[in-house]
Design a protein around this motif. Structure first.
Motif, PDB file in Angstrom:
ATOM      1  N   UNK A 153       0.823  -1.203   0.000  1.00  0.00           N
ATOM      2  CA  UNK A 153       0.000   0.000   0.000  1.00  0.00           C
ATOM      3  C   UNK A 153       0.864   1.262   0.000  1.00  0.00           C
ATOM      4  N   UNK A 154       0.402   2.297  -0.690  1.00  0.00           N
ATOM      5  CA  UNK A 154       1.031   3.620  -0.590  1.00  0.00           C
ATOM      6  C   UNK A 154       0.002   4.579   0.023  1.00  0.00           C
ATOM      7  N   UNK A 155      -0.772   5.263  -0.812  1.00  0.00           N
ATOM      8  CA  UNK A 155      -1.824   6.131  -0.272  1.00  0.00           C
ATOM      9  C   UNK A 155      -3.139   5.376  -0.084  1.00  0.00           C
ATOM     10  N   UNK A 156      -3.144   4.077  -0.328  1.00  0.00           N
ATOM     11  CA  UNK A 156      -4.333   3.264  -0.082  1.00  0.00           C
ATOM     12  C   UNK A 156      -4.737   3.393   1.389  1.00  0.00           C
ATOM     13  N   UNK A 157      -6.034   3.303   1.655  1.00  0.00           N
ATOM     14  CA  UNK A 157      -6.506   3.347   3.034  1.00  0.00           C
ATOM     15  C   UNK A 157      -6.785   1.963   3.597  1.00  0.00           C
ATOM     16  N   UNK A 158      -6.819   0.948   2.733  1.00  0.00           N
ATOM     17  CA  UNK A 158      -7.042  -0.410   3.204  1.00  0.00           C
ATOM     18  C   UNK A 158      -6.517  -1.408   2.179  1.00  0.00           C
ATOM     19  N   UNK A 159      -6.182  -2.636   2.612  1.00  0.00           N
ATOM     20  CA  UNK A 159      -5.690  -3.644   1.677  1.00  0.00           C
ATOM     21  C   UNK A 159      -6.810  -4.136   0.775  1.00  0.00           C
ATOM     22  N   UNK A 160      -6.425  -4.635  -0.391  1.00  0.00           N
ATOM     23  CA  UNK A 160      -7.395  -5.067  -1.391  1.00  0.00           C
ATOM     24  C   UNK A 160      -7.113  -6.520  -1.764  1.00  0.00           C
ATOM     25  N   UNK A 161      -8.051  -7.409  -1.405  1.00  0.00           N
ATOM     26  CA  UNK A 161      -7.908  -8.838  -1.670  1.00  0.00           C
ATOM     27  C   UNK A 161      -9.238  -9.408  -2.154  1.00  0.00           C
ATOM     28  N   UNK A 162      -9.171 -10.487  -2.902  1.00  0.00           N
ATOM     29  CA  UNK A 162     -10.376 -11.186  -3.341  1.00  0.00           C
ATOM     30  C   UNK A 162      -9.998 -12.605  -3.715  1.00  0.00           C
ATOM     31  N   UNK A 163     -10.958 -13.531  -3.546  1.00  0.00           N
ATOM     32  CA  UNK A 163     -10.733 -14.926  -3.928  1.00  0.00           C
ATOM     33  C   UNK A 163     -12.070 -15.572  -4.267  1.00  0.00           C
ATOM     34  N   UNK A 164     -12.036 -16.495  -5.219  1.00  0.00           N
ATOM     35  CA  UNK A 164     -13.231 -17.247  -5.593  1.00  0.00           C
ATOM     36  C   UNK A 164     -12.856 -18.704  -5.794  1.00  0.00           C
ATOM     37  N   UNK A 165     -13.860 -19.554  -5.708  1.00  0.00           N
ATOM     38  CA  UNK A 165     -13.671 -20.963  -6.033  1.00  0.00           C
ATOM     39  C   UNK A 165     -14.686 -21.365  -7.093  1.00  0.00           C
ATOM     40  N   UNK A 166     -14.330 -22.342  -7.896  1.00  0.00           N
ATOM     41  CA  UNK A 166     -15.234 -22.911  -8.880  1.00  0.00           C
ATOM     42  C   UNK A 166     -14.830 -24.358  -9.094  1.00  0.00           C
ATOM     43  N   UNK A 167     -15.692 -25.119  -9.766  1.00  0.00           N
ATOM     44  CA  UNK A 167     -15.372 -26.504 -10.066  1.00  0.00           C
ATOM     45  C   UNK A 167     -15.176 -26.681 -11.562  1.00  0.00           C
ATOM     46  N   UNK A 168     -14.111 -27.380 -11.915  1.00  0.00           N
ATOM     47  CA  UNK A 168     -13.838 -27.733 -13.308  1.00  0.00           C
ATOM     48  C   UNK A 168     -13.763 -29.248 -13.388  1.00  0.00           C
ATOM     49  N   UNK A 169     -14.694 -29.851 -14.120  1.00  0.00           N
ATOM     50  CA  UNK A 169     -14.798 -31.321 -14.180  1.00  0.00           C
ATOM     51  C   UNK A 169     -14.940 -31.917 -12.785  1.00  0.00           C
ATOM     52  N   UNK A 170     -15.690 -31.233 -11.926  1.00  0.00           N
ATOM     53  CA  UNK A 170     -15.932 -31.732 -10.579  1.00  0.00           C
ATOM     54  C   UNK A 170     -14.786 -31.523  -9.616  1.00  0.00           C
ATOM     55  N   UNK A 171     -13.714 -30.862 -10.053  1.00  0.00           N
ATOM     56  CA  UNK A 171     -12.558 -30.630  -9.195  1.00  0.00           C
ATOM     57  C   UNK A 171     -12.521 -29.158  -8.776  1.00  0.00           C
ATOM     58  N   UNK A 172     -12.304 -28.888  -7.486  1.00  0.00           N
ATOM     59  CA  UNK A 172     -12.279 -27.490  -7.036  1.00  0.00           C
ATOM     60  C   UNK A 172     -11.035 -26.761  -7.515  1.00  0.00           C
ATOM     61  N   UNK A 173     -11.234 -25.542  -7.968  1.00  0.00           N
ATOM     62  CA  UNK A 173     -10.152 -24.661  -8.397  1.00  0.00           C
ATOM     63  C   UNK A 173     -10.356 -23.318  -7.702  1.00  0.00           C
TER      64      UNK A 173
END
Length: 405
Positions: A153-173
């Protein structure tokens, strides 16, 4: 194949299997976190996009060379100093950061990436940074994602994160990422610093195609102040540590993966705009009915970047004349006498002429909200584009007037 459900999950880049991170204070800043490490337990494929600013920082030039190899093991990123416009010494300093982390991890130097952000034109305190890399290595963990996000961070006021999950051929990614950015936001191919990992398996050329498409409608469709950074870079790495089969071009699995990646980048991009320096409002500028989509993008950015329009947003003044002026100065072809403008569905201009003070008062009331839409219809074709922007307040001037003090 059934479309996979994309689910938001907690965390950021370390939500991905086999990814660890750390954030430490190495002394660039007096007491704040200023050095981040992200490492993949298994060497990964990688793709990236970088700023089109011709005054590229030393770490950007280094990353552009590293990307040709298509392999990733780790990235080290510092804040507080951009290592930009520092000549050959800056290039040597960036290479030292790469080589130090490569030795500590016992990985090839070609798999180590470097990024910097902060003040332009000052040499890195390289001895402090090199010591910090050892400290960061010792703290690498799956719990270190937030510290790493804070460390860039520099002048940011808070950290920025994100995550998602999905299934490909029944396998979690899982796809997870982190970013920083608040000012100097007018990207072209990238924005500020952004590191995204996935445990999917994909070739570097395929990742490159997917990333470029996803960046186009996310990071390339935001602006805070119309100023392009010297240090922008987005890295996407895939370590293949899920059990899902490899992604291949032209398959439903790749479509699902790209949709999930776009969601991650869109969320991070929105966080950047909402955290814009001195911003009090987030505005969605949509241009419809232009001759081409390219023209629509030019027009939307012209309005979104206009200082006069942005200060009117801050003042909650529905000064639509400034919007018309910005459209006319954009250089695209359209007939001003056919333009329609609406603010949060409230029409204020029709056939290029204002609809009166009552309409402006109703629109101004909507402008008191922290988020609103501005819709412009040119009636010149079928092209359309959306850009996210902010207002511009006195705080933006104060932040940037005292940035180096």
């Amino acid at each position: 194949m059934k479309q996979s459900t994309i689910r938001d999950i907690p965390g950021g880049v370390t939500a991905v299997k086999g990814v660890r991170a750390a954030g430490v204070c190495c002394g660039i800043k007096q007491s704040a976190l200023d050095l981040a490490l992200i490492a993949s337990d298994r060497p990964a494929t990688v793709a990236g996009v970088t700023t089109s600013n011709r005054s590229k920082a030393a770490p950007v030039l280094l990353c552009e060379r590293q990307l040709k190899g298509g392999r990733f093991s780790a990235v080290v990123a510092n804040s507080g100093n951009a290592n930009a416009c520092t000549g050959s010494q800056g290039e040597r300093d960036a290479a030292q950061m790469r080589d130090r982390l490569a030795r500590i991890l016992d990985r090839p130097a070609g798999e180590i990436f470097v990024a910097s952000t902060g003040v332009i034109g000052k040499r890195l305190p390289i001895s402090k940074v090199l010591s910090g890399i050892r400290k960061g290595f010792e703290r690498l963990s799956v719990e270190g994602g937030e510290a790493a996000a804070r460390a860039i961070m520099t002048t940011d006021t808070h950290p920025k994160q994100a995550a998602v999950s999905l299934e490909l051929d029944g396998k979690p990614v899982i796809i997870g990422g982190m970013a920083k950015g608040s000012g100097m936001i007018a990207p072209n191919l990238a924005t500020m610093l952004c590191f995204v990992g996935t445990d999917a398996q994909a070739s570097a050329p395929l990742l490159r195609q997917v990333l470029r498409r996803a960046v186009g409608n996310t990071f390339n469709a935001i602006t805070v102040d119309g100023c392009m950074s010297t240090n922008d870079i987005v890295l996407l790495f895939a370590n293949g540590m899920s059990d899902a089969p490899p992604l291949k071009a032209g398959t439903p699995k790749l479509v699902a993966f790209e949709e999930a990646l776009s969601q991650i980048l869109s969320r991070l991009a929105r966080m950047i705009v909402k955290d814009g320096e001195g911003a009090t409002k987030l505005i969605r500028v949509e241009v419809r009915g232009s001759r081409t989509a390219h023209d629509a993008g030019i027009a939307a950015k012209a309005v979104a970047d206009s200082a006069l329009v942005k200060t009117a947003f801050f003042g909650e003044d529905c000064n639509w004349g400034r919007i018309m002026a910005a459209l006319g100065a954009s250089g695209i072809r359209f007939d001003p006498s056919r333009v329609e403008i609406a603010l949060d569905t409230i029409p204020v201009v029709r056939n290029g002429v204002g609809l009166g003070e009552a309409a402006e008062r109703r629109a101004a009331a909507r402008m008191r909200r922290p988020e609103f839409d501005l819709t412009i219809h040119l009636h010149a074709g079928t092209g359309e584009a959306i850009v996210l922007t902010t207002d511009m307040s006195e705080a933006y001037v104060r932040i940037n007037a005292g940035y180096r003090s």
